[in-house]
Structures are given as C-alpha cells and as structure tokens.
Scaffold this active site. Structure first.
Site, PDB file in Angstrom:
ATOM      1  N   ASP A  13      54.184 -30.476  49.708  1.00 40.48           N
ATOM      2  CA  ASP A  13      54.488 -31.630  50.575  1.00 40.48           C
ATOM      3  C   ASP A  13      55.756 -31.337  51.386  1.00 40.48           C
ATOM      4  O   ASP A  13      56.456 -30.366  51.130  1.00 40.48           O
ATOM      5  CB  ASP A  13      54.639 -32.911  49.712  1.00 40.48           C
ATOM      6  N   HIS A  67      54.686 -21.973  47.334  1.00 45.36           N
ATOM      7  CA  HIS A  67      53.226 -22.073  47.260  1.00 45.36           C
ATOM      8  C   HIS A  67      52.595 -22.553  48.552  1.00 45.36           C
ATOM      9  O   HIS A  67      51.455 -23.003  48.556  1.00 45.36           O
ATOM     10  CB  HIS A  67      52.824 -23.019  46.107  1.00 45.36           C
ATOM     11  N   CYS A 105      39.939 -22.371  65.713  1.00 42.39           N
ATOM     12  CA  CYS A 105      41.268 -21.805  65.513  1.00 42.39           C
ATOM     13  C   CYS A 105      41.967 -21.658  66.871  1.00 42.39           C
ATOM     14  O   CYS A 105      41.348 -21.157  67.818  1.00 42.39           O
ATOM     15  CB  CYS A 105      41.121 -20.431  64.856  1.00 42.39           C
ATOM     16  N   TYR A 130      42.009 -30.720  50.764  1.00 48.36           N
ATOM     17  CA  TYR A 130      43.328 -30.639  51.423  1.00 48.36           C
ATOM     18  C   TYR A 130      43.457 -31.686  52.522  1.00 48.36           C
ATOM     19  O   TYR A 130      44.537 -32.225  52.766  1.00 48.36           O
ATOM     20  CB  TYR A 130      43.603 -29.211  51.911  1.00 48.36           C
ATOM     21  N   LEU A 164      60.952 -35.160  33.267  1.00 48.85           N
ATOM     22  CA  LEU A 164      60.609 -36.348  32.474  1.00 48.85           C
ATOM     23  C   LEU A 164      60.601 -36.024  30.989  1.00 48.85           C
ATOM     24  O   LEU A 164      60.966 -36.825  30.146  1.00 48.85           O
ATOM     25  CB  LEU A 164      59.216 -36.840  32.929  1.00 48.85           C
TER      26      LEU A 164
HETATM   27  C1  BV8 Z   1      50.391 -14.779  41.188  1.00 49.60           C
HETATM   28  C2  BV8 Z   1      49.096 -24.530  45.435  1.00 49.60           C
HETATM   29  C3  BV8 Z   1      50.251 -12.439  41.361  1.00 49.60           C
HETATM   30  C4  BV8 Z   1      47.817 -25.254  45.310  1.00 49.60           C
HETATM   31  C5  BV8 Z   1      49.693 -23.776  43.258  1.00 49.60           C
HETATM   32  C6  BV8 Z   1      48.564 -15.872  32.365  1.00 49.60           C
HETATM   33  C7  BV8 Z   1      49.905 -15.919  32.063  1.00 49.60           C
HETATM   34  C8  BV8 Z   1      50.856 -16.011  33.070  1.00 49.60           C
HETATM   35  C9  BV8 Z   1      50.464 -16.079  34.403  1.00 49.60           C
HETATM   36  C10 BV8 Z   1      49.144 -16.064  34.693  1.00 49.60           C
HETATM   37  C11 BV8 Z   1      48.176 -15.949  33.699  1.00 49.60           C
HETATM   38  N1  BV8 Z   1      46.978 -15.954  34.307  1.00 49.60           N
HETATM   39  C12 BV8 Z   1      47.129 -16.034  35.650  1.00 49.60           C
HETATM   40  C13 BV8 Z   1      48.442 -16.096  35.892  1.00 49.60           C
HETATM   41  C14 BV8 Z   1      49.091 -16.187  37.205  1.00 49.60           C
HETATM   42  C15 BV8 Z   1      48.962 -17.602  37.762  1.00 49.60           C
HETATM   43  C16 BV8 Z   1      49.442 -18.620  36.761  1.00 49.60           C
HETATM   44  O1  BV8 Z   1      50.618 -18.793  36.565  1.00 49.60           O
HETATM   45  N2  BV8 Z   1      48.475 -19.328  36.124  1.00 49.60           N
HETATM   46  C17 BV8 Z   1      48.856 -20.322  35.144  1.00 49.60           C
HETATM   47  C18 BV8 Z   1      47.969 -21.555  35.288  1.00 49.60           C
HETATM   48  C19 BV8 Z   1      48.740 -19.705  33.761  1.00 49.60           C
HETATM   49  N3  BV8 Z   1      49.820 -17.619  38.915  1.00 49.60           N
HETATM   50  C20 BV8 Z   1      49.340 -17.241  40.110  1.00 49.60           C
HETATM   51  O2  BV8 Z   1      48.187 -16.946  40.319  1.00 49.60           O
HETATM   52  C21 BV8 Z   1      50.370 -17.148  41.217  1.00 49.60           C
HETATM   53  N4  BV8 Z   1      50.231 -15.890  41.860  1.00 49.60           N
HETATM   54  O3  BV8 Z   1      50.667 -14.698  40.029  1.00 49.60           O
HETATM   55  O4  BV8 Z   1      50.181 -13.705  41.989  1.00 49.60           O
HETATM   56  C22 BV8 Z   1      50.031 -11.445  42.404  1.00 49.60           C
HETATM   57  C23 BV8 Z   1      50.768 -10.279  42.354  1.00 49.60           C
HETATM   58  C24 BV8 Z   1      50.557  -9.350  43.326  1.00 49.60           C
HETATM   59  C25 BV8 Z   1      49.638  -9.580  44.329  1.00 49.60           C
HETATM   60  C26 BV8 Z   1      48.904 -10.741  44.366  1.00 49.60           C
HETATM   61  C27 BV8 Z   1      49.100 -11.701  43.392  1.00 49.60           C
HETATM   62  C28 BV8 Z   1      50.153 -18.197  42.264  1.00 49.60           C
HETATM   63  C29 BV8 Z   1      50.348 -19.552  41.663  1.00 49.60           C
HETATM   64  C30 BV8 Z   1      50.325 -20.607  42.756  1.00 49.60           C
HETATM   65  C31 BV8 Z   1      49.128 -21.510  42.569  1.00 49.60           C
HETATM   66  N5  BV8 Z   1      49.200 -22.604  43.526  1.00 49.60           N
HETATM   67  N6  BV8 Z   1      49.783 -24.704  44.185  1.00 49.60           N
HETATM   68  C32 BV8 Z   1      48.045 -26.683  45.678  1.00 49.60           C
HETATM   69  O5  BV8 Z   1      49.160 -27.190  45.543  1.00 49.60           O
HETATM   70  O6  BV8 Z   1      47.042 -27.270  46.074  1.00 49.60           O
HETATM   71  S1  BV8 Z   1      50.283 -24.120  41.731  1.00 49.60           S
HETATM   72  C33 BV8 Z   1      50.493 -25.775  41.494  1.00 49.60           C
HETATM   73  O7  BV8 Z   1      51.103 -25.887  40.191  1.00 49.60           O
HETATM   74  C34 BV8 Z   1      51.447 -26.520  42.403  1.00 49.60           C
HETATM   75  O8  BV8 Z   1      52.133 -25.706  43.333  1.00 49.60           O
HETATM   76  C35 BV8 Z   1      52.451 -27.095  41.419  1.00 49.60           C
HETATM   77  O9  BV8 Z   1      53.682 -27.319  41.945  1.00 49.60           O
HETATM   78  C36 BV8 Z   1      52.460 -25.993  40.454  1.00 49.60           C
HETATM   79  C37 BV8 Z   1      53.188 -26.139  39.194  1.00 49.60           C
HETATM   80  O10 BV8 Z   1      52.920 -27.386  38.655  1.00 49.60           O
HETATM   81  P1  BV8 Z   1      54.149 -28.406  38.531  1.00 49.60           P
HETATM   82  O11 BV8 Z   1      54.795 -28.525  39.850  1.00 49.60           O
HETATM   83  O12 BV8 Z   1      54.986 -27.983  37.386  1.00 49.60           O
HETATM   84  O13 BV8 Z   1      53.377 -29.737  38.254  1.00 49.60           O
HETATM   85  P2  BV8 Z   1      52.845 -30.241  36.837  1.00 49.60           P
HETATM   86  O14 BV8 Z   1      51.941 -31.400  37.073  1.00 49.60           O
HETATM   87  O15 BV8 Z   1      52.343 -29.070  36.051  1.00 49.60           O
HETATM   88  O16 BV8 Z   1      54.159 -30.754  36.095  1.00 49.60           O
HETATM   89  C38 BV8 Z   1      54.877 -31.854  36.608  1.00 49.60           C
HETATM   90  C39 BV8 Z   1      56.107 -32.014  35.736  1.00 49.60           C
HETATM   91  O17 BV8 Z   1      56.860 -33.092  36.260  1.00 49.60           O
HETATM   92  C40 BV8 Z   1      55.777 -32.355  34.285  1.00 49.60           C
HETATM   93  O18 BV8 Z   1      56.595 -31.566  33.430  1.00 49.60           O
HETATM   94  C41 BV8 Z   1      56.143 -33.829  34.167  1.00 49.60           C
HETATM   95  O19 BV8 Z   1      56.678 -34.130  32.884  1.00 49.60           O
HETATM   96  C42 BV8 Z   1      57.219 -33.965  35.221  1.00 49.60           C
HETATM   97  N7  BV8 Z   1      57.308 -35.306  35.807  1.00 49.60           N
HETATM   98  C43 BV8 Z   1      56.289 -36.169  36.063  1.00 49.60           C
HETATM   99  N8  BV8 Z   1      56.804 -37.293  36.614  1.00 49.60           N
HETATM  100  C44 BV8 Z   1      58.143 -37.113  36.731  1.00 49.60           C
HETATM  101  C45 BV8 Z   1      58.461 -35.846  36.222  1.00 49.60           C
HETATM  102  N9  BV8 Z   1      59.722 -35.371  36.177  1.00 49.60           N
HETATM  103  C46 BV8 Z   1      60.698 -36.172  36.671  1.00 49.60           C
HETATM  104  N10 BV8 Z   1      60.470 -37.402  37.179  1.00 49.60           N
HETATM  105  C47 BV8 Z   1      59.212 -37.901  37.228  1.00 49.60           C
HETATM  106  N11 BV8 Z   1      59.001 -39.130  37.731  1.00 49.60           N
END
Ligand code: BV8
Length: 229
Positions: free
Chosen positions: A94, A109, A136, A56, A203
């Site tokens: 960000d 997030h 802290c 981070y 994209l």
């Molecule tokens: C929760 C912080 C419950 C870290 C992040 C199975 C099925 C469904 C869900 C789950 C499962 N197993 C587990 C889960 C839940 C899990 C989850 O969804 N997992 C996924 C991987 C399956 N989710 C969680 O754990 C969440 N919490 O569910 O809590 C709960 C309930 C009660 C009590 C307690 C808990 C928490 C999720 C948060 C995780 N933290 N970020 C950090 O940033 O360091 S997630 C991380 O991914 C980022 O925040 C990011 O934003 C996010 C999503 O990714 P995207 O933003 O979409 O980025 P990505 O690269 O994937 O895609 C970019 C897109 O942009 C692409 O489509 C690309 O084509 C496009 N692009 C690229 N360039 C361009 C563009 N578009 C336009 N112009 C361009 N130039």
C-alpha cells in the site's frame, strides 16, 4: 530515546491494519478467499491471469478508500526530526507510508499502485483496474501488464541497499509483521550481527521474537507514537 546514528525500520501488514487493510494471516486474512499459490505466485498468475488481476484490482480499489493512521504518521514525523540516517523498509504494497509523509522508503515486495510491462519490465503508476484487454503503454499489447508486486519465489527489491543499511544500523525496529516471510524475517538477525539494538513493536510476539532485545506489544497506533516520542 538514546542517541542513535543509523536506524532501519521494517513494517508489515500490521501497521496498516487499523487503517482498515486486512492483514494476511489473521483469520479474515486477504488470502483466506484464495490459496496463496493462486494469487501471489508467478505460476498462479500464468495459470489464471484474470483471477490475479481481479484480486489486485480489488485491493487497489480498497486502498483508495482508506487513510494512513497515527502509526504511519508517527514514523514520518520521526524521520523528519531525526538527524542521523533513517531507512524505512516496508513489506506492504500500500502507499500509506508515502501518504503519511515518509521519504526514505523501500517497497521490498512492490507496490499496488504500479504495474509493469512483461516484455520491457518498465513500471507505470496505475490506479485503475487492469483487465486482459488493458493495453500496455509501452508496447501497446493487451494483457501484457502485470502487478508490480514481488510474488513468492520472486526476488524482493533493493536487497543490496537494504543489507547495506542493516550492516550499518545501531537501531532496528520491526512493526506489524508476523516474521513469516523471508528474506524480510531475517533482517533483525542481520541488525543484531551489526551490533544494533533490536525492537519489536507488534500486536503479539512474532515468529522471530527471539531476535529482538526489546518488545512492546499492542496496537501500532498506540505503541508506535509512544515508542518514538
Ligand atoms: C524469495 C506480495 C528468493 C504479495 C508478499 C522456507 C523457509 C524460508 C523461506 C522460504 C521457504 N519456502 C519458501 C521460502 C521463501 C518465501 C517465504 O518466505 N515463504 C514463507 C511463506 C515461508 N519467500 C519468497 O518467496 C520471497 N522471495 O525468497 O526469493 C530468490 C532468490 C534468488 C532469486 C529469486 C528468488 C518473496 C516473498 C514476497 C512474497 N510477497 N507480498 C501481495 O502483497 O499481494 S509477502 C506478504 O507477506 C506481504 O508482503 C506481507 O507484508 C508479507 C509478510 O506478512 P506480514 O506483513 O508479516 O503480515 P501478517 O499478516 O503475516 O502479520 C501481520 C502482523 O501484524 C501479525 O504479527 C499481527 O499480530 C500484527 N498486527 C495485526 N494487527 C496489528 C498488528 N500489529 C500492530 N498493530 C495492529 N493493529
């Protein structure tokens, strides 16, 4: 653009890509160097806090070297000119939406420029590096500050306010997200159930492409200003 009364916009890493911040799932994605479970889960943090703090610190440093882009600015300008309700929900940690002038904004997030005390949960604005020796500000304990980031398995922020806005919106726009991460990836379906028009500006088609009634694919700095004009 037709006369909408209530708009919710969701953004992901793709909106910041052209500012130079790598997305998560592209080939050079941020997490390539580290398995997700090592740097974006509580377990990974407690297993190796120094590695996670370094991960981070590097991202905070990179954020200080980039600027908001035309897509961030087009969203902020639109919000200011829109007479109805407008809520921007970002998955990004960000501060580029803030720097572009967005106001009604939720960081689902968490935020890179905040850390929080592990005892009191109090959050602090923080742009410097954090090490295991960093004390802290509230309890004065070294190593007690964690990134104010929602890791996998942790509860995203302000969910009630988000679902309330989704239940009332008549337009939902998703920008720059792959639709991989829940609950954010389910917001579009919530908007559909509320009767909203749903638009994907990305994209390429995302994992949740079927929930969108309209899609425009291309780089955000071209597609977003054009769509909002
Ligand atoms: C929760 C912080 C419950 C870290 C992040 C199975 C099925 C469904 C869900 C789950 C499962 N197993 C587990 C889960 C839940 C899990 C989850 O969804 N997992 C996924 C991987 C399956 N989710 C969680 O754990 C969440 N919490 O569910 O809590 C709960 C309930 C009660 C009590 C307690 C808990 C928490 C999720 C948060 C995780 N933290 N970020 C950090 O940033 O360091 S997630 C991380 O991914 C980022 O925040 C990011 O934003 C996010 C999503 O990714 P995207 O933003 O979409 O980025 P990505 O690269 O994937 O895609 C970019 C897109 O942009 C692409 O489509 C690309 O084509 C496009 N692009 C690229 N360039 C361009 C563009 N578009 C336009 N112009 C361009 N130039």
């Amino acid at each position: 653009m037709p006369k909408y009364k209530s708009i919710v916009v969701l953004t992901g890493a793709g909106i910041s890509a052209e500012s130079g911040i790598r997305t998560f799932r592209a080939s050079d994605g941020l997490w390539e160097n580290h398995p997700i479970e090592d740097v974006a889960t509580p377990e990974g943090y407690y297993r190796n806090p120094a590695l996670v703090q370094t991960f981070y610190n590097q991202r905070r440093q990179q954020l200080s070297e980039v600027e908001a882009n035309q897509a961030h600015r087009a969203l902020a300008d639109f919000e200011q000119s829109f007479a109805g309700e407008f809520l921007l929900v970002t998955q990004n940690v960000d501060d580029l939406h803030e720097r572009a002038g967005s106001r009604n904004l939720i960081h689902l997030h968490g935020e890179l420029y905040k850390v929080r005390c592990q005892d009191t949960e109090q959050a602090f604005e923080w742009k410097q590096d954090v090490t295991l020796e960093t004390k802290c500000p509230c309890c004065n304990k070294p190593g007690n500050l964690r990134p104010h980031i929602v890791w996998f398995g942790e509860m995203p922020l302000e969910m009630e306010r988000i679902y309330d806005a989704l239940s009332r919106c008549d337009l939902f726009i998703s920008i720059g997200t792959s639709g991989n991460v829940y609950p954010a990836a389910g917001f579009c379906q919530e908007a559909l159930w509320a009767g909203a028009h749903t638009v994907e500006l990305n994209l390429e088609p995302s994992e949740t492409r079927d929930a969108f009634l309209e899609a425009v694919h291309g780089p955000a700095t071209q597609v977003v200003p054009h769509y909002l004009s």
